[in-house]
Motif scaffolding. Structure first.
Motif, PDB file in Angstrom:
ATOM      1  N   ASN A   1      -1.901  -3.381  -6.774  1.00 56.80           N
ATOM      2  CA  ASN A   1      -1.734  -3.963  -5.908  1.00 56.80           C
ATOM      3  C   ASN A   1      -2.146  -3.368  -4.755  1.00 56.80           C
ATOM      4  O   ASN A   1      -0.779  -2.032  -4.325  1.00 56.80           O
ATOM      5  N   PRO A   2      -2.600  -3.282  -3.255  1.00 60.72           N
ATOM      6  CA  PRO A   2      -3.646  -3.704  -3.402  1.00 60.72           C
ATOM      7  C   PRO A   2      -5.024  -3.403  -3.921  1.00 60.72           C
ATOM      8  O   PRO A   2      -5.684  -2.332  -3.571  1.00 60.72           O
TER       9      PRO A   2
ATOM     10  N   PHE B   1       0.854  -1.108   0.542  1.00 59.23           N
ATOM     11  CA  PHE B   1       0.196   0.106   0.000  1.00 59.23           C
ATOM     12  C   PHE B   1       0.642   1.185   0.190  1.00 59.23           C
ATOM     13  O   PHE B   1       0.394   2.257  -0.889  1.00 59.23           O
ATOM     14  N   ASN B   2       1.896   0.931   1.039  1.00 63.45           N
ATOM     15  CA  ASN B   2       2.836   3.007   0.825  1.00 63.45           C
ATOM     16  C   ASN B   2       3.225   3.042  -0.315  1.00 63.45           C
ATOM     17  O   ASN B   2       3.222   4.060  -0.338  1.00 63.45           O
ATOM     18  N   ILE B   3       4.047   2.622  -0.788  1.00 61.79           N
ATOM     19  CA  ILE B   3       4.084   2.968  -2.081  1.00 61.79           C
ATOM     20  C   ILE B   3       3.257   3.059  -3.866  1.00 61.79           C
ATOM     21  O   ILE B   3       2.973   3.917  -4.121  1.00 61.79           O
TER      22      ILE B   3
ATOM     23  N   LYS C   1      -9.358   1.898   4.105  1.00 64.27           N
ATOM     24  CA  LYS C   1      -7.865   2.872   4.062  1.00 64.27           C
ATOM     25  C   LYS C   1      -7.731   2.902   2.892  1.00 64.27           C
ATOM     26  O   LYS C   1      -7.382   4.374   2.997  1.00 64.27           O
ATOM     27  N   GLY C   2      -8.074   3.260   1.228  1.00 63.07           N
ATOM     28  CA  GLY C   2      -8.300   3.864   0.312  1.00 63.07           C
ATOM     29  C   GLY C   2      -9.005   5.059   0.440  1.00 63.07           C
ATOM     30  O   GLY C   2      -8.038   6.264  -0.235  1.00 63.07           O
ATOM     31  N   ILE C   3     -10.209   4.946   0.815  1.00 62.45           N
ATOM     32  CA  ILE C   3     -10.803   5.945   0.885  1.00 62.45           C
ATOM     33  C   ILE C   3      -9.851   7.234   1.780  1.00 62.45           C
ATOM     34  O   ILE C   3      -9.715   8.636   1.391  1.00 62.45           O
ATOM     35  N   SER C   4      -9.044   7.305   2.743  1.00 63.00           N
ATOM     36  CA  SER C   4      -8.839   7.605   3.506  1.00 63.00           C
ATOM     37  C   SER C   4      -7.560   8.283   3.015  1.00 63.00           C
ATOM     38  O   SER C   4      -6.782   9.897   3.668  1.00 63.00           O
TER      39      SER C   4
END
Ligand code: NAD
Ligand code: LMR
Length: 315
Positions: free
Chosen positions: A125-126, A97-99, A308-311
């Motif tokens: 991904n993710p 996620f972080n990258i 998590k994606g939305i935030s």
């Protein structure tokens, strides 16, 4: 080689004709992350698709990069995104996620600006979080159309068909296993009670098949031992999916029957593709008790990945 085609002065790989087979117009397709393990075979296979008249290959390796993004995207009908880092053994997709979240966000900002009406296929991904990130970017830009944004979970279907066909002794092309939910661990939910042609498995077989389908990606990551994740099978699955999108674009516009199959805003399920992208979302169909329990687990994890994606996108 995407870099080479740019260096030789051609910003795109163009077919001599702009008409696809059957007399309908050819489509313009961009692949973002085209120099990677997925991107290379995917680019070759898309080049062979008679529905494609213009193919733009974009990456940050070599001579290309952000200054070329707008040129790569302008006028595209379909954008496929396999850009980003793959897993190494011991990692979950969420560890990327972080990258990858930032990569997808930037690329989608380019899409919103340069080809807001394009169909977008997200492979990076993710997927359970990168699709919500893309949606937020498009919402902010005022270009969001849920019919045109699709996460690619086709590889789960390809794997499910293959594993089930192996047990049945069939050709995988003759088997149709619905796989719904998302694209990570328990969110990958095969509906083995709905296999076509109809067949029945023991509960041990169902448990084994479900786990193999859910962990197919991890199996490949471990076998590659640090050299990345599935590439050729993903390119095959991405091309199958992109081709379905292009054939849909060539078709008729329909009255949309756009139903959510669960309370979640993002949930992979069978759809009918048409001129506007997703024209219809099919209901889940009858699920048995084992699948219902799986569905509850899948929704819980998927909801957290969506959030998590939305935030991230709204930070
Ligand atoms: P890879 O490292 O071989 O290739 C990724 C490519 O993306 C590289 O060429 C890199 O230069 C490029 N890239 C990185 N940042 C970029 C940016 N900002 N703009 C444009 N290009 C950029 O990796 P891969 O094996 O091709 O996998 C790519 C992604 O696809 C990974 O996130 C992986 O987890 C994912 N994947 C998804 C599925 C699925 O079923 N959805 C299946 C396999 C892999
Ligand atoms: C896959 O399912 O093969 C991809 O999502 C890559 C991965 O990390 O497993």
């Amino acid at each position: 080689n995407p870099n080479k085609s740019q260096m030789e002065g051609s910003p795109s790989l163009e077919r001599s004709t702009c008409r696809a087979k059957g007399g309908s117009p050819g489509f313009k397709v961009a692949i973002l992350g085209a120099a990677g393990g997925i991107g290379q075979p995917l680019s070759m296979l898309m080049k062979m698709n008679p529905l494609v008249s213009v193919l733009h290959l974009y990456d940050v390796r070599g001579f290309l990069g952000p200054q070329q993004l707008e040129n790569a995207l302008t006028g595209m009908d379909l954008v496929i995104i396999p850009a980003g880092v793959p897993r190494k053994p011991g990692m979950t997709r969420d560890d990327l996620f972080n990258i990858n979240a930032g990569i997808v966000k930037t690329l989608c900002e380019g899409i919103a600006k340069c080809c807001p009406k394009a169909i977008v296929n997200v492979i990076s991904n993710p997927v359970n979080s990168t699709v919500p990130i893309a949606a937020e970017v498009f919402k902010k830009a005022g270009t969001y159309d849920p019919r045109r944004l699709l996460g690619v979970t086709m590889l789960d279907v390809v794997r499910a068909n293959t594993f089930v066909a192996e047990i049945l002794g069939h050709d995988p092309r003759e088997v149709d296993v619905p796989v719904v939910g998302g694209h990570a661990g328990v969110t990958i939910l095969p509906l083995l009670s709905q296999i076509k042609p109809p067949c029945s498995f023991t509960s041990e077989e169902i448990a084994h098949l479900t786990s193999r389908i859910q962990n197919g990606g991890t199996e490949v990551v471990e076998a590659k031992a640090g050299a990345g994740s599935a590439t050729l099978s993903m390119a095959y699955a991405a091309v199958k999916f992109a081709d379905a999108c292009l054939r849909g674009l060539r078709g008729d516009a329909d009255d949309h029957i756009f139903l959510q199959v669960t309370e979640l805003p993002f949930f992979a399920s069978k759809v009918r593709l048409g001129r506007n992208g997703v024209e219809e979302i099919y209901p889940l169909g009858p699920v048995n008790e084992f699948e219902r329990a799986g569905l509850e687990k899948a929704k819980k994890e998927l909801a957290a990945s969506i959030e998590k994606g939305i935030s991230f996108a709204n930070k």
